[in-house]
Each structure stands twice: as structure tokens, then as C-alpha cells.
Design a protein around this motif. Sequence first.
Motif, PDB file in Angstrom:
ATOM      1  N   SER A 132     -25.595  -5.920  80.807  1.00  0.00           N
ATOM      2  CA  SER A 132     -25.688  -6.275  79.393  1.00  0.00           C
ATOM      3  C   SER A 132     -26.838  -7.228  79.123  1.00  0.00           C
ATOM      4  CB  SER A 132     -24.365  -6.903  78.923  1.00  0.00           C
ATOM      5  OG  SER A 132     -23.296  -5.996  79.129  1.00  0.00           O
ATOM      6  N   ILE A 133     -27.145  -8.074  80.095  1.00  0.00           N
ATOM      7  CA  ILE A 133     -28.231  -9.033  79.914  1.00  0.00           C
ATOM      8  C   ILE A 133     -29.580  -8.392  80.213  1.00  0.00           C
ATOM      9  CG2 ILE A 133     -29.232 -11.168  80.815  1.00  0.00           C
ATOM     10  CD1 ILE A 133     -26.378 -12.148  81.284  1.00  0.00           C
ATOM     11  N   ALA A 134     -29.663  -7.560  81.275  1.00  0.00           N
ATOM     12  CA  ALA A 134     -30.944  -6.982  81.694  1.00  0.00           C
ATOM     13  C   ALA A 134     -31.479  -5.990  80.684  1.00  0.00           C
ATOM     14  CB  ALA A 134     -30.786  -6.306  83.055  1.00  0.00           C
ATOM     15  N   ALA A 135     -30.572  -5.205  80.032  1.00  0.00           N
ATOM     16  CA  ALA A 135     -31.032  -4.159  79.130  1.00  0.00           C
ATOM     17  C   ALA A 135     -31.873  -4.696  77.972  1.00  0.00           C
ATOM     18  CB  ALA A 135     -29.842  -3.358  78.617  1.00  0.00           C
ATOM     19  N   PRO A 136     -31.422  -5.763  77.251  1.00  0.00           N
ATOM     20  CA  PRO A 136     -32.262  -6.270  76.177  1.00  0.00           C
ATOM     21  C   PRO A 136     -33.622  -6.755  76.659  1.00  0.00           C
ATOM     22  CG  PRO A 136     -30.029  -7.125  75.997  1.00  0.00           C
ATOM     23  CD  PRO A 136     -30.134  -6.462  77.325  1.00  0.00           C
ATOM     24  N   VAL A 137     -33.705  -7.363  77.859  1.00  0.00           N
ATOM     25  CA  VAL A 137     -34.991  -7.844  78.375  1.00  0.00           C
ATOM     26  C   VAL A 137     -35.932  -6.684  78.616  1.00  0.00           C
ATOM     27  CG1 VAL A 137     -36.104  -9.014  80.304  1.00  0.00           C
ATOM     28  CG2 VAL A 137     -33.964  -9.912  79.380  1.00  0.00           C
ATOM     29  N   ARG A 138     -35.418  -5.591  79.247  1.00  0.00           N
ATOM     30  CA  ARG A 138     -36.259  -4.424  79.515  1.00  0.00           C
ATOM     31  C   ARG A 138     -36.721  -3.800  78.200  1.00  0.00           C
ATOM     32  NH1 ARG A 138     -38.359  -0.748  82.392  1.00  0.00           N
ATOM     33  NH2 ARG A 138     -38.051  -1.944  84.282  1.00  0.00           N
ATOM     34  N   THR A 139     -35.781  -3.657  77.240  1.00  0.00           N
ATOM     35  CA  THR A 139     -36.154  -3.074  75.958  1.00  0.00           C
ATOM     36  C   THR A 139     -37.225  -3.902  75.286  1.00  0.00           C
ATOM     37  OG1 THR A 139     -33.939  -2.141  75.692  1.00  0.00           O
ATOM     38  CG2 THR A 139     -35.293  -2.352  73.718  1.00  0.00           C
ATOM     39  N   SER A 140     -37.104  -5.211  75.337  1.00  0.00           N
ATOM     40  CA  SER A 140     -38.081  -6.089  74.714  1.00  0.00           C
ATOM     41  C   SER A 140     -39.438  -5.960  75.382  1.00  0.00           C
ATOM     42  CB  SER A 140     -37.589  -7.539  74.784  1.00  0.00           C
ATOM     43  OG  SER A 140     -38.555  -8.414  74.249  1.00  0.00           O
ATOM     44  N   ALA A 141     -39.477  -5.966  76.704  1.00  0.00           N
ATOM     45  CA  ALA A 141     -40.742  -5.837  77.425  1.00  0.00           C
ATOM     46  C   ALA A 141     -41.364  -4.470  77.188  1.00  0.00           C
ATOM     47  CB  ALA A 141     -40.522  -6.066  78.921  1.00  0.00           C
ATOM     48  N   THR A 142     -40.558  -3.421  77.216  1.00  0.00           N
ATOM     49  CA  THR A 142     -41.061  -2.075  76.972  1.00  0.00           C
ATOM     50  C   THR A 142     -41.644  -1.950  75.576  1.00  0.00           C
ATOM     51  OG1 THR A 142     -39.442  -1.114  78.488  1.00  0.00           O
ATOM     52  CG2 THR A 142     -40.416   0.360  76.871  1.00  0.00           C
ATOM     53  N   THR A 143     -40.913  -2.483  74.609  1.00  0.00           N
ATOM     54  CA  THR A 143     -41.382  -2.422  73.226  1.00  0.00           C
ATOM     55  C   THR A 143     -42.657  -3.217  73.041  1.00  0.00           C
ATOM     56  OG1 THR A 143     -39.099  -2.194  72.460  1.00  0.00           O
ATOM     57  CG2 THR A 143     -40.731  -2.856  70.835  1.00  0.00           C
ATOM     58  N   ARG A 144     -42.733  -4.369  73.693  1.00  0.00           N
ATOM     59  CA  ARG A 144     -43.929  -5.209  73.573  1.00  0.00           C
ATOM     60  C   ARG A 144     -45.153  -4.491  74.138  1.00  0.00           C
ATOM     61  NH1 ARG A 144     -41.539  -9.385  75.116  1.00  0.00           N
ATOM     62  NH2 ARG A 144     -42.100  -9.398  77.319  1.00  0.00           N
ATOM     63  N   VAL A 145     -45.008  -3.856  75.289  1.00  0.00           N
ATOM     64  CA  VAL A 145     -46.112  -3.112  75.890  1.00  0.00           C
ATOM     65  C   VAL A 145     -46.477  -1.914  75.025  1.00  0.00           C
ATOM     66  CG1 VAL A 145     -46.768  -1.668  77.850  1.00  0.00           C
ATOM     67  CG2 VAL A 145     -45.641  -3.866  78.237  1.00  0.00           C
ATOM     68  N   MET A 146     -45.448  -1.205  74.518  1.00  0.00           N
ATOM     69  CA  MET A 146     -45.695  -0.061  73.650  1.00  0.00           C
ATOM     70  C   MET A 146     -46.485  -0.474  72.412  1.00  0.00           C
ATOM     71  SD  MET A 146     -44.996   3.237  73.244  1.00  0.00           S
ATOM     72  CE  MET A 146     -43.550   3.559  74.252  1.00  0.00           C
ATOM     73  N   THR A 147     -46.091  -1.578  71.806  1.00  0.00           N
ATOM     74  CA  THR A 147     -46.780  -2.066  70.610  1.00  0.00           C
ATOM     75  C   THR A 147     -48.236  -2.397  70.911  1.00  0.00           C
ATOM     76  OG1 THR A 147     -44.694  -3.003  69.812  1.00  0.00           O
ATOM     77  CG2 THR A 147     -46.720  -3.794  68.781  1.00  0.00           C
ATOM     78  N   ARG A 148     -48.477  -3.101  71.991  1.00  0.00           N
ATOM     79  CA  ARG A 148     -49.841  -3.489  72.338  1.00  0.00           C
ATOM     80  C   ARG A 148     -50.722  -2.264  72.563  1.00  0.00           C
ATOM     81  NH1 ARG A 148     -52.529  -7.824  74.714  1.00  0.00           N
ATOM     82  NH2 ARG A 148     -51.125  -9.089  73.448  1.00  0.00           N
ATOM     83  N   LEU A 149     -50.214  -1.264  73.264  1.00  0.00           N
ATOM     84  CA  LEU A 149     -51.006  -0.071  73.548  1.00  0.00           C
ATOM     85  C   LEU A 149     -51.308   0.711  72.276  1.00  0.00           C
ATOM     86  CD1 LEU A 149     -49.241   1.111  76.827  1.00  0.00           C
ATOM     87  CD2 LEU A 149     -51.581   0.262  76.629  1.00  0.00           C
ATOM     88  N   LEU A 158     -44.004 -13.549  78.062  1.00  0.00           N
ATOM     89  CA  LEU A 158     -45.046 -12.770  77.386  1.00  0.00           C
ATOM     90  C   LEU A 158     -46.333 -12.739  78.202  1.00  0.00           C
ATOM     91  CD1 LEU A 158     -44.590 -13.989  73.697  1.00  0.00           C
ATOM     92  CD2 LEU A 158     -43.698 -11.916  74.744  1.00  0.00           C
ATOM     93  N   ALA A 159     -46.704 -13.875  78.772  1.00  0.00           N
ATOM     94  CA  ALA A 159     -47.946 -13.944  79.547  1.00  0.00           C
ATOM     95  C   ALA A 159     -47.873 -13.043  80.771  1.00  0.00           C
ATOM     96  CB  ALA A 159     -48.227 -15.385  79.958  1.00  0.00           C
ATOM     97  N   ALA A 160     -46.711 -13.018  81.431  1.00  0.00           N
ATOM     98  CA  ALA A 160     -46.546 -12.178  82.616  1.00  0.00           C
ATOM     99  C   ALA A 160     -46.623 -10.699  82.252  1.00  0.00           C
ATOM    100  CB  ALA A 160     -45.219 -12.488  83.301  1.00  0.00           C
ATOM    101  N   THR A 161     -46.034 -10.330  81.115  1.00  0.00           N
ATOM    102  CA  THR A 161     -46.092  -8.934  80.674  1.00  0.00           C
ATOM    103  C   THR A 161     -47.511  -8.518  80.341  1.00  0.00           C
ATOM    104  OG1 THR A 161     -43.847  -9.114  79.772  1.00  0.00           O
ATOM    105  CG2 THR A 161     -45.194  -7.279  79.005  1.00  0.00           C
ATOM    106  N   ASP A 162     -48.244  -9.382  79.631  1.00  0.00           N
ATOM    107  CA  ASP A 162     -49.637  -9.078  79.283  1.00  0.00           C
ATOM    108  C   ASP A 162     -50.497  -8.960  80.532  1.00  0.00           C
ATOM    109  OD1 ASP A 162     -49.052  -9.015  76.636  1.00  0.00           O
ATOM    110  OD2 ASP A 162     -49.843 -11.005  76.167  1.00  0.00           O
ATOM    111  N   SER A 163     -50.285  -9.850  81.481  1.00  0.00           N
ATOM    112  CA  SER A 163     -51.043  -9.806  82.729  1.00  0.00           C
ATOM    113  C   SER A 163     -50.766  -8.505  83.477  1.00  0.00           C
ATOM    114  CB  SER A 163     -50.680 -11.013  83.601  1.00  0.00           C
ATOM    115  OG  SER A 163     -51.347 -10.957  84.840  1.00  0.00           O
ATOM    116  N   TRP A 164     -49.506  -8.092  83.490  1.00  0.00           N
ATOM    117  CA  TRP A 164     -49.139  -6.838  84.152  1.00  0.00           C
ATOM    118  C   TRP A 164     -49.830  -5.657  83.490  1.00  0.00           C
ATOM    119  CZ3 TRP A 164     -46.700  -2.631  81.943  1.00  0.00           C
ATOM    120  CH2 TRP A 164     -46.297  -1.621  82.823  1.00  0.00           C
TER     121      TRP A 164
END
Length: 356
Positions: free
Chosen positions: A67-84, A107-113
Motif C-alpha cells: 500500500s505504501i510502495a504503490a503510490p511512490v511508484r505511481t508518483s515517480a512514474t508520472t513525474r518521469v512521464m510528465t518530464r518526457l 525528485l533529484a534522484a528521479t531526475d538524475s536517473w
Amino acid sequence: MAAVLASAPTPKPQPPAATLPQEVARAVPARDDTQVMDELRSLRAALSDRIAALELNIASGRGAAASIAAPVRTSATTRVMTRLLMSGFSPDMARRIAPHAPDTSDLAATDSWLHEVVASNLRCASALDGLMESQGAVALVGPTGVGKTTTVAKLAARFAVRYGAAQLGLITLDSYRIGAQEQLRSYSRILGVPMHVAQDGATLRELLASLHGKRLVLIDTCGLSQRDDRMEEMLGILGSARFGGQPIRRVLLLNAASHTETLDEVARAWHAQDAAGAILTKLDEAARIGGAVDCLLRYRMTLFGLTNGQRVPEDWHPAGARLIAHVALKPSTSPFTLGEDEAQAWSEQPQGNVHA
């Protein structure tokens, strides 16, 4: 202020509050205690069902951690999708990359990735494999106005400085635009390199034979739309010619300011999968270069260099994967920014072979 207040009109008395007519009042039934208790029992039953379902999830191993991991993955996925998407990448490429985003809210780690993924998948020519270091015949191809003639002049000037004008040959296949011939002829005079005009495939083969012994022959071609009927004829002329027994290497020029779908049409029409590589032009005119980078990734083309202006030879730069990724993924300005909730609809399973 006192005069204004003094002249204000006296408020009119308000009419008494309206009451429901008797026939309307009779149409609204009174709620008795029995009905209220029934609704409370129904609500309690619904809550009991929800609690039971949650306990079942916990017991089956999908509990709090999932329940905790799913929102984090969705948020990171959405953030990357938006940037692209905001950087000009195609939805297809965004679908391939975004689901691999790391499980982190940083956010910084996701952008770096994301920068690392784009940079590591870009193919850039090394200093030893550039166009000026290669030997043979190189033809610059692409649509009208992409900057082929100016790019030929930039490459010729840099090559002449490094290896000498005597090692260079210049040919133009652009017999449609007199202005293009005169432009290249002006540069050839400055460099001290004769320029030759090829009218057709036979003339091109004769010229290449006469230039035998040159280290490099640069060929300027006429700009053709990706829907031009003469496209196959041009590809046939270049494909049938040889220089020193080797085929002509085609280098596709991509306008960095063009739309992603347009660039994909250009790449397919010019058979990008068979080209030696690509050059990105007009970076100085592009607000977003994600579409051009998307095209490079999609067709796995080697990037030989960049141009960002009309100056010869100053506005030529070698390709650098990390620099390209940085420019391609720079943040959007607010009028063109997509919210994360708007990009959520694109979050699907990955496709293709982009390595995250």
C-alpha cells in the motif's frame, strides 16, 4: 469620504422570508427514527466490509508495504512521464522509459536517473570516429532547409585546417537551387578546394573516380521533402556510387526544432536505419529538442555532431551524450507544463528495448 457616505441611499426594508407552500411541504416526507437507524446500520455494514477486505490484503502479503510502495511508484512514474512529454518525446518513448522509474520520492534522484537513462542510450561518435577522422565519401541528406550546405562548409573548413585542403573533395548534387551552388562555391574558393557539380548518378560516379586519392569527399545533396517522389531516385543515385571501392556513407540531418512526428517521417523516408549516422541542426532555434533525441533513440542512429548557428566553422560542435540529455530534459516554462495528474493516463507497461 464623509460626503460619499452621507449621500448613500437608505436601505429598503427586506420582505419577510418566504415559506414553503402547504402542497410542497406535504410532498417532503418526515424522516422518522426507524429510517435513520436503518441508514446507520447500512453504513456500519459497508465499513465492516472495507475493514475485512483490508485485513485480507494484509494476510495475503500485499499489506502495508504494498500500500505504501504503490503510490511512490505511481508518483515517480508520472513525474518521469510528465518530464518526457513536456520535453517533446513521443508518448511511445515515454511509455517505454517511465515505468522503470526507481521507487523513490526524491525528485533529484528521479531526475538524475532519467538523465542517465537518456544519456546512456544515446549513441555518440567518439573523437576517433567522427566525420572528419573518417576516410571515404560522405553525403549529407535531409529535408529542405535543414542546413546541409552550411554544414558541409563547416565540416570542410575544419577538415582543411586539420589535414589540408589538398586532401578534400567537394561535390554538390543540388542542381535545383542555384543559390545553394553559389553558396558552397564561395566557401570552396575561400578554402582553396574546387567544387564539382553532379547532375545525375553517372556524373557522380565519374567525379568520384576523378577524386580518387582524396582522404575525404563531402557531398551536398538537394533538400527533398519526405513525401517527394524523387526521394527514391536520390537514394538510388547515392546507393549505386562507390569511392575507393566503398559505398557512400549517408548522414541524415535532423532539424532539432521540428516536431517529433515530423522527424519520424523524415527518418523513415530517408531510411535512417541504413544511414551511417545523424547530425542535429538548428539547436539555436529549438525550444525543445526532445523530439530529435527521441528520433535518435528510436532508430539507434549514431550522432556525429551539432550545429547551433550559421557561422562557419564556429557553430559546429562534437556530440556529447550527457550534454544532449541535459538540454533535452530542461524544465518546461509554465504555460507549457503538464500536471502530473494529466500525465497519469499515459502510465502503461513498458515496450521496446530502451535500457533503464
